[in-house]
Motif scaffolding. Structure first.
Motif: not given
Length: 374
Positions: A352-357
């Motif tokens: 999820i963090p990578n998608k948000l980033l």
């Protein structure tokens, strides 16, 4: 994922871009954000360089100058001299700094577009109310862009508010690094103010990977990087290292201080001295775990998808808290070692963090492309 923007040319005309930022301090965050912004802009327009502008001297800068002189006098102390040499080599080889040095902003000329940022370029305590960082030297036809400019604080004195209000409207396209800055500037002007990523997070990961040097630390390790002398960082690192059976490497940013001597007696960490910008990136890339109270320590942990814990900086913690909330990583924030309970999750799922980033990168790059190409 590597973002591909494409290079745009208006017919055969070459667009010349100059970046005004803090590039000449031997500071990991300052140098690496400047390099990252330059590399990112270069993928939009190729002719870009960092302007070698020597800003006006404020009382705070005088203190920094004295420290710099003392640091120079300590060249006989090998780790300090090695570190300084590595910063100089990095600037000369990778940063595309202008051949001309400007001591007066009125001397700056010859660019079609000027970009100011990132870093605390709108912090009056640092710039001594220098209007150059609002691109006031432009002669009228140049495009003026602020990318991830920072005020450096959430509460401004009356004089600071007045200075900001009188100058920020000079910028054609405005983006800032913190949510708090968006709110402050919107009170002054009707122009759109965009919240964007710090350049170290904006840039494609490949610009970091191609700098990585050979890993001299073959065994697994926990990396500690402290921006300020908060012993909770050391306590947390010690607890996690014991739990994960890792040795601890410490980027010695506080060498020769009293606290450094105390730490050497109390914590059996291995100091890594003489760390230059490339060493810094390499240490983060190859770490098994990171404990830090630095924004850029947090940023590079995220760039390389490392398991990490951030203990917010005592006075400048807002931006790291804001970033981690944005990426749904705020559970990596703790204030002391007592929060490290037995069931505290040490591993991070970056899906999820990578998608948000990636989403935030796209928004930030869209701002830059629109500002440069419109």
């Amino acid at each position: 994922m590597v973002l591909s923007f494409g290079i745009k040319k208006k017919g055969m005309m070459i667009i010349k871009i100059g970046i005004l930022t803090f590039h000449d301090a031997d500071n990991y965050g300052a140098v690496l954000q400047a390099y990252a912004l330059k590399e990112t802009i270069k993928k939009i327009e190729e002719d870009v360089e960092i302007l070698n502008y020597k800003r006006q001297v404020s009382s705070r800068n005088i203190i920094l100058l004295i420290k710099s002189i003392l640091s120079t006098l300590m060249y006989l102390y090998p780790p300090r001299s090695i570190r300084k040499i590595k910063f100089t080599k990095f600037r000369n080889k990778y940063m595309d700094i202008s051949k001309d040095t400007f001591f007066n902003s009125a001397e700056i000329k010859g660019k079609d577009i000027y970009v100011v940022g990132s870093d605390q370029v709108w912090n009056s305590e640092i710039t001594n109310y220098d209007e150059a960082y609002f691109l006031k030297f432009c002669r009228g036809h140049e495009k003026k862009i602020a990318y991830a400019a920072s005020i450096g604080k959430d509460i401004l004195k009356h004089e600071e508010k007045k200075f900001l209000k009188n100058n920020v409207s000079n910028i054609d396209y405005i983006s800032v690094r913190e949510d708090s800055a968006v709110k402050i500037i919107r009170d002054f002007i009707e122009k759109k103010v965009t919240h964007v990523l710090d350049p170290t997070l904006l840039a494609d990961r490949d610009i970091w990977d191609r700098l990585i040097c050979e890993n001299k630390n073959r065994s697994n390790y926990l990396l500690v990087y402290r921006l300020t002398d908060n012993e909770e960082v050391l306590r947390v690192a010690e607890l996690i290292a014991k739990k994960l059976k890792l040795k601890v490497l410490y980027i010695d940013n506080l060498a020769l201080s009293k606290n450094c001597l105390i730490r050497k007696r109390r914590y059996k960490f291995r100091d890594i001295k003489g760390v230059g910008p490339i060493d810094f990136i390499t240490l983060f890339k190859n770490a098994s775990f990171v404990v830090t109270n630095s924004f850029h320590g947090t940023a590079f942990s995220i760039v390389f998808n490392k398991d990490f814990i951030t203990i917010p900086h005592e006075t400048r913690g807002t931006r790291m808290i804001s970033l981690l909330k944005l990426l749904k990583l705020d559970h990596r924030l703790i204030t002391n070692s007592k929060q490290l309970t037995d069931d505290y999750p040490l591993n991070i799922d970056y899906q999820i963090p990578n998608k948000l980033l990636e989403r935030e990168r796209e928004k930030s790059i869209a701002f830059l492309k629109n500002a440069i190409e419109s």
